[in-house]
Design a protein around this motif. Structure first.
Motif, short mmCIF file in Angstrom:
data_model
loop_
_atom_site.label_atom_id
_atom_site.label_comp_id
_atom_site.label_asym_id
_atom_site.label_seq_id
_atom_site.Cartn_x
_atom_site.Cartn_y
_atom_site.Cartn_z
N ILE A 155 24.31 -11.98 -45.96
CA ILE A 155 24.19 -10.87 -45.18
C ILE A 155 25.63 -10.52 -44.68
O ILE A 155 26.08 -11.49 -44.08
N LEU A 156 26.25 -9.54 -44.95
CA LEU A 156 27.40 -9.21 -44.58
C LEU A 156 27.27 -8.48 -43.16
O LEU A 156 26.54 -7.27 -43.13
N ILE A 157 27.98 -8.95 -42.37
CA ILE A 157 27.99 -8.43 -40.71
C ILE A 157 29.15 -7.89 -40.30
O ILE A 157 30.43 -9.08 -40.27
N THR A 158 29.38 -6.70 -39.93
CA THR A 158 30.59 -6.43 -39.24
C THR A 158 30.38 -6.40 -37.68
O THR A 158 29.54 -6.03 -37.09
N CYS A 159 31.65 -6.70 -37.10
CA CYS A 159 31.63 -6.79 -35.73
C CYS A 159 32.80 -6.22 -35.16
O CYS A 159 33.71 -6.00 -35.78
N ASN A 160 33.07 -6.20 -33.80
CA ASN A 160 34.21 -5.68 -32.99
C ASN A 160 34.75 -6.98 -32.28
O ASN A 160 34.19 -7.43 -31.25
N MET A 161 35.92 -7.48 -33.08
CA MET A 161 36.67 -8.54 -32.33
C MET A 161 36.29 -10.02 -32.26
O MET A 161 36.61 -10.62 -33.00
N ASN A 162 35.05 -10.14 -31.78
CA ASN A 162 34.63 -11.37 -31.26
C ASN A 162 33.43 -11.83 -32.42
O ASN A 162 32.51 -11.77 -32.46
N GLU A 163 34.21 -12.66 -33.48
CA GLU A 163 33.54 -13.11 -34.52
C GLU A 163 32.65 -14.32 -34.16
O GLU A 163 31.40 -14.51 -34.72
N ARG A 164 33.03 -15.08 -33.26
CA ARG A 164 32.33 -16.18 -32.87
C ARG A 164 30.95 -15.88 -32.27
O ARG A 164 29.77 -16.39 -32.58
N LYS A 165 31.17 -14.67 -31.29
CA LYS A 165 29.83 -14.32 -30.68
C LYS A 165 28.97 -13.75 -31.59
O LYS A 165 27.95 -13.60 -31.67
N CYS A 166 29.63 -12.96 -32.80
CA CYS A 166 28.89 -12.42 -33.72
C CYS A 166 27.94 -13.10 -34.40
O CYS A 166 26.62 -13.09 -34.78
N VAL A 167 28.69 -14.42 -35.03
CA VAL A 167 28.08 -15.36 -35.47
C VAL A 167 26.70 -15.76 -34.85
O VAL A 167 25.44 -16.13 -35.29
N GLY A 168 26.96 -16.16 -33.50
CA GLY A 168 25.77 -16.43 -32.48
C GLY A 168 24.57 -15.43 -32.58
O GLY A 168 23.58 -15.73 -32.61
N GLU A 169 24.86 -14.23 -32.33
CA GLU A 169 24.02 -13.15 -32.26
C GLU A 169 23.26 -13.14 -33.88
O GLU A 169 21.74 -12.85 -33.81
N ALA A 170 23.96 -13.28 -34.74
CA ALA A 170 23.37 -13.24 -35.99
C ALA A 170 22.28 -14.25 -36.18
O ALA A 170 21.22 -14.15 -36.69
N TYR A 171 22.80 -15.34 -35.77
CA TYR A 171 21.82 -16.69 -36.11
C TYR A 171 20.63 -16.44 -35.32
O TYR A 171 19.40 -16.75 -35.71
N SER A 172 20.67 -15.96 -33.95
CA SER A 172 19.45 -15.85 -33.15
C SER A 172 18.56 -14.65 -33.80
O SER A 172 17.33 -14.63 -33.75
N LEU A 173 19.33 -13.53 -34.25
CA LEU A 173 18.34 -12.29 -34.51
C LEU A 173 17.72 -12.54 -36.17
O LEU A 173 16.61 -12.51 -36.33
N LEU A 174 18.66 -13.33 -36.81
CA LEU A 174 18.05 -13.64 -38.31
C LEU A 174 16.76 -14.95 -38.05
O LEU A 174 15.76 -14.55 -38.67
N GLY A 175 17.16 -15.83 -37.13
CA GLY A 175 16.19 -16.74 -36.78
C GLY A 175 14.93 -16.20 -36.33
O GLY A 175 13.85 -16.55 -36.85
N GLU A 176 14.95 -15.16 -35.55
CA GLU A 176 13.80 -14.54 -34.92
C GLU A 176 12.96 -13.90 -35.82
O GLU A 176 11.81 -14.19 -36.16
#
Length: 311
Positions: A42-63
């Motif tokens: 899954i390719l995810i674009t974000c605004n500046m904060n890549e580390r936070k983006c990875v965290g959000e991705a793990y939690s959303l995809l995990g759910e």
């Protein structure tokens, strides 16, 4: 001696600090830790904060991953390792046990790849989550459909979330050969559909956008002459995302309805939503909200830039 070593320590600190942040994106992390041909994800674009983006991705995809595929199975090794109580053993035993644990964990990691694993994408503001044993297209469509229906905002920094169900080398010959087979499930007779191709290249100037689109459209047409281009409201959108020398591909439904798979936009209320159901073929065509227009202008601008680069 104290005075002499102090400035050195001070000098060293920022270096380490930068290595942990700025240098993070540039440092290759060994095989399997960066985007390469042969991966799905899954390719995810974000605004500046890549580390936070990875965290959000793990939690959303995990759910949603747990909902759709059941909780992820880990071998009981991992759980046992964390729960053991070894305080009474003397140091030698502890060291031996630790070595053994590290070895076990390494073996575990190698034998059992996680369902979702962030790898270096090769571009700024882009996060790539490699997937294992799941269908990225189904999962991402499910997430967008749910967010489109409930209008519940679930992320702050994630912008778009694009499934990538195939990757190959970003050279025209490789792409032609790869897509002849890759496109079959959607476009090979008796399957057919209306389609559009969206193209974005990052950190790559050797591909020509026009040429890629022409070639890929030709391949879709060759699989079934009844496949027709529709730029307003196609059944299928062929997503081509090129980063450096890797070409990421997928074929998605409801690209227009789901606001180009933009998680921020899909939760906003739009009057057209009421008249439409995801993935029904008889959708109306008045979907181009301001946002989509703005994004399209953005895409057109980037395609102009691509054109300029290729002159």
């Amino acid at each position: 001696p104290m005075a002499a070593s102090e400035p050195a320590a001070r000098k060293r600190r920022p270096k380490g600090h930068f290595a942990a942040t700025a240098g993070r994106a540039k440092r290759p992390r060994g095989a399997g830790r960066q985007l390469e041909a042969g991966m799905r994800g899954i390719l995810i674009t974000c605004n500046m904060n890549e580390r936070k983006c990875v965290g959000e991705a793990y939690s959303l995809l995990g759910e949603y991953g747990d909902l759709l595929y059941g909780p992820e199975q880990f071998s009981d090794h991992e759980e046992r390792l964390s729960g053991s109580d070894r305080e009474e053993e003397d140091e030698d035993d502890v060291e031996a046990a630790l070595k053994k644990e590290v070895g076990q964990m390494r073996a575990l990691t190698e034998q059992k790849l996680r369902r979702f694993q962030s790898v270096e994408s090769g571009a700024n503001n882009v996060v790539f989550i490699r997937t294992q044993g799941i269908e990225p297209e189904n999962l991402v469509h499910h997430i967008l459909k749910d967010m489109h229906t409930t209008k519940k905002k679930k992320t702050r920094v994630i912008l778009r979330m694009l499934p990538i169900s195939g990757t190959c080398k970003a050279f025209l010959e490789d792409m032609k050969k790869y897509t002849e087979t890759f496109f079959e499930p959607w476009f090979k007779a008796p399957n057919k559909g209306t389609f559009q191709i969206v193209y974005k290249a990052r950190n790559n100037s050797h591909m020509s956008r026009e040429e890629v689109i022409k070639e890929l459209a030709g391949i879709v047409g060759g699989l079934n002459p009844e496949n027709k281009v529709d730029l307003n409201n196609p059944q299928y959108t062929v997503v081509v995302e090129i980063i450096k020398t890797v070409c990421c591909l997928s074929v998605v439904r409801d690209y227009v309805l789901f606001r180009k798979y933009n998680l921020q936009e899909v939760v906003k209320s739009n009057k057209e939503d009421a008249q439409q159901n995801p993935s029904s073929v008889t959708e109306t065509e008045e979907q181009n909200s301001e946002v989509v227009k703005a994004e399209t202008e953005e895409e057109e601008k980037s395609s102009k830039e691509v054109k300029e680069e290729n002159k």
